[in-house]
Scaffold this active site. Structure first.
Site, PDB file in Angstrom:
ATOM      1  N   GLU A 127      40.957  70.396  50.644  1.00 20.21           N
ATOM      2  CA  GLU A 127      42.003  69.395  50.871  1.00 20.21           C
ATOM      3  C   GLU A 127      41.960  68.864  52.299  1.00 20.21           C
ATOM      4  OE1 GLU A 127      45.219  71.170  47.635  1.00 20.21           O
ATOM      5  OE2 GLU A 127      45.215  71.866  49.716  1.00 20.21           O
ATOM      6  N   ASP A 152      49.099  65.696  47.563  1.00 20.84           N
ATOM      7  CA  ASP A 152      49.904  66.599  46.752  1.00 20.84           C
ATOM      8  C   ASP A 152      49.842  68.040  47.257  1.00 20.84           C
ATOM      9  OD1 ASP A 152      47.609  67.963  45.537  1.00 20.84           O
ATOM     10  OD2 ASP A 152      47.361  66.206  44.285  1.00 20.84           O
ATOM     11  N   HIS A 162      44.327  20.219  49.402  1.00 23.88           N
ATOM     12  CA  HIS A 162      43.982  18.918  49.977  1.00 23.88           C
ATOM     13  C   HIS A 162      43.413  17.973  48.923  1.00 23.88           C
ATOM     14  CE1 HIS A 162      39.715  19.806  49.606  1.00 23.88           C
ATOM     15  NE2 HIS A 162      40.011  21.029  50.020  1.00 23.88           N
ATOM     16  N   GLU A 185      39.336  27.707  54.528  1.00 24.95           N
ATOM     17  CA  GLU A 185      38.636  28.069  53.302  1.00 24.95           C
ATOM     18  C   GLU A 185      37.612  29.172  53.572  1.00 24.95           C
ATOM     19  OE1 GLU A 185      38.392  28.803  50.381  1.00 24.95           O
ATOM     20  OE2 GLU A 185      38.431  26.872  49.369  1.00 24.95           O
TER      21      GLU A 185
END
Length: 490
Positions: free
Chosen positions: A53, A78, A293, A369
């Site tokens: 862990e 957890d 546009h 863009e």
């Protein structure tokens, strides 16, 4: 990059024998979209659960640092032991864990990491990664990200555990649903966003708190006239300026890769109570009216035209479209601010509206863009002929970039999300016209809906079309309009 950027790290580890064959898994998530930004997993030999862990925690923190070195990190695990020890509430006594805890503590400054314990069932993604690593080792292989199904499995588990939404469209985003459910249980509050029949006539209706104007239904989702055939049997929408509107053929490798990415990107939603549609009065939303546009010379030719190309001006048709949308927005009378992409076609469109409304135009670099790299100025067919492998990869994954150093859709999504957050905070309670391009608009809609990345290929967005999204103080977003072109028909 500032320290205001937050990432979620979920980590886990397991040992088949404790001690026994062990492995770890870790995933870095975007808290706003649920998008999987990075995954890590490894078999570590014979070890205990706790050591595995901790190793998962270290791997997750390092993956987050590689993405955004200045981020703040919300760790969810957890393991009560690891969470309490790393939070400083429990002492670390075991000699095997002391150096691992110290290593984890050095990845980010302590003030930029917070820890939360979550139940095991909410940590399925990292748990699955750890098990994949152990399974691969059992077969004499190393875990590879390309073969992982952890994101898909985790998303399926979340969806199976979440009841279907019971509220109206746009009303089931997690933040607003939790608040509405709590208030409904207490029997308080009144609806403010939608009338009981689901129409947007409440005080938060599109745009700017006014009732939504009457628009013919076919004006909301009008398709462009031209459809372009694509090799492989798919069809394109005819909108190639910002992205080739192509669906990866069902059953193809591109489709499979896209499915994995989609599952990782969907943000789980909570369910609002069916009674009431009550919500806290958080004030008027920041409403973004999204204007694509007008046409350029490249638009009818369906050529890639992003931020890395020639920066074309509006064509004569595009100028007429800009004037038409300016007249329509002036008649509605709800726009209070105008913000534009820096590219010429957007600045010209914004100027037409600003002249009608008597407003100034603010330029925002984040609205530009996508940079399409070497594909700039090419048609989809020309890209298919010159760069077939790169195009297949781009269609299969939002993380793949166009040839020659262009931007991936994942990169654009991060840029657009950061821009959205800045503008929503700056213009809270106001109605703002954002003059921008296909990819930023589709990305804002996608994120508001919690839709997967491939949904970008499944939305129509015509030149000079209007869409709208409202953003509330609790983080909820409501899509109010998409691809309205009724103003271009007069």
């Amino acid at each position: 990059m500032t320290s205001s950027r937050e990432l979620i790290v979920e980590a886990d580890g397991g040992s088949r024998g404790n001690p026994g064959p062990a492995g770890y898994g870790a995933v870095v998530l975007d808290p706003a979209t649920g998008e999987t930004l990075a995954e890590a997993a490894e078999y570590i030999g014979v070890a205990t659960n706790n050591v595995a862990e901790y190793k998962g925690l270290v791997a997750g923190l390092k993956a987050a640092r590689e993405l955004f070195p200045d981020a703040t990190v919300h760790v969810r695990m957890d393991s009560k032991l690891v969470v309490e020890q790393m939070s400083g509430r429990w002492k670390i006594k075991h000699p095997d864990m002391k150096p691992l805890a110290a290593e984890a503590g050095r990845v980010f400054p302590a003030g930029r990491v917070r820890y939360e314990w979550i139940p095991r069932e909410r940590n399925k993604h990292a748990d699955r990664l750890a098990n994949e690593a152990m399974d691969a080792a059992k077969l004499g292989r190393r875990w590879e990200p390309s073969g992982s199904t952890a994101a898909l499995d985790a998303s399926a588990a979340r969806n199976a555990a979440t009841p279907p939404p019971s509220g109206p469209p746009g009303d089931a985003a997690a933040g607003a649903a939790r608040a509405r459910s709590a208030l409904a249980a207490a029997g308080t509050g009144t609806g403010r966003d939608l009338a009981p029949d689901g129409t947007g006539t409440g005080s938060g209706a599109w745009p700017g708190g006014a009732s939504r104007p009457s628009v013919p239904h076919d004006g909301l989702f009008a398709a462009e006239d031209a459809l372009t055939a694509v090799p492989g049997g798919a069809e394109a929408s005819g909108d190639f300026e910002a992205e080739a509107g192509v669906l990866a053929p069902t059953g193809s490798a591109a489709h499979a890769g896209s499915a994995r990415s989609a599952a990782a990107d969907v943000t789980p939603t909570a369910t609002a109570r069916s009674q009431g549609w009550a919500g806290p009065d958080m004030g008027a939303p920041a409403t973004f009216v999204l204007l694509r546009h007008g046409e350029t010379a490249l638009t009818p030719e369906k050529r890639f035209s992003g931020s890395g190309g020639s920066d074309p001006e509006l064509s004569a048709a595009g100028l007429r479209q800009a004037e038409a949308v300016a007249a329509a927005l002036a008649a509605r009378g709800t726009i209070q601010e105008i913000v534009s992409s820096p590219l010429t076609r957007c600045r010209q469109t914004a100027a037409a509206v600003a002249d009608r409304l008597g407003l100034d135009v603010r330029i925002e670099q984040g609205l530009r863009e996508t940079d399409f790299g070497a594909w700039e100025g090419l048609t989809f067919g020309e890209v298919r002929e010159k760069y077939p492998a790169d195009l297949d990869a781009w269609l299969a994954s939002a993380k793949a970039a166009p040839t020659g150093g262009g931007e991936s859709f994942a990169t654009v999504a991060r840029r657009v999300a950061a821009t959205r957050d800045r503008l929503a905070a700056a213009y809270a309670g106001r109605t703002v016209l954002l003059v921008t391009h296909v990819t930023p608009i589709k990305t804002l809609v996608r994120l508001a809906l919690g839709a997967p990345p491939e949904s970008l290929f499944r939305m129509e967005l015509s030149a000079a079309s209007i869409s709208a999204v409202a953003y509330y103080a609790d983080g909820n977003a409501s899509v109010r309009l998409l691809n309205d072109t009724s103003h271009l028909r007069g």
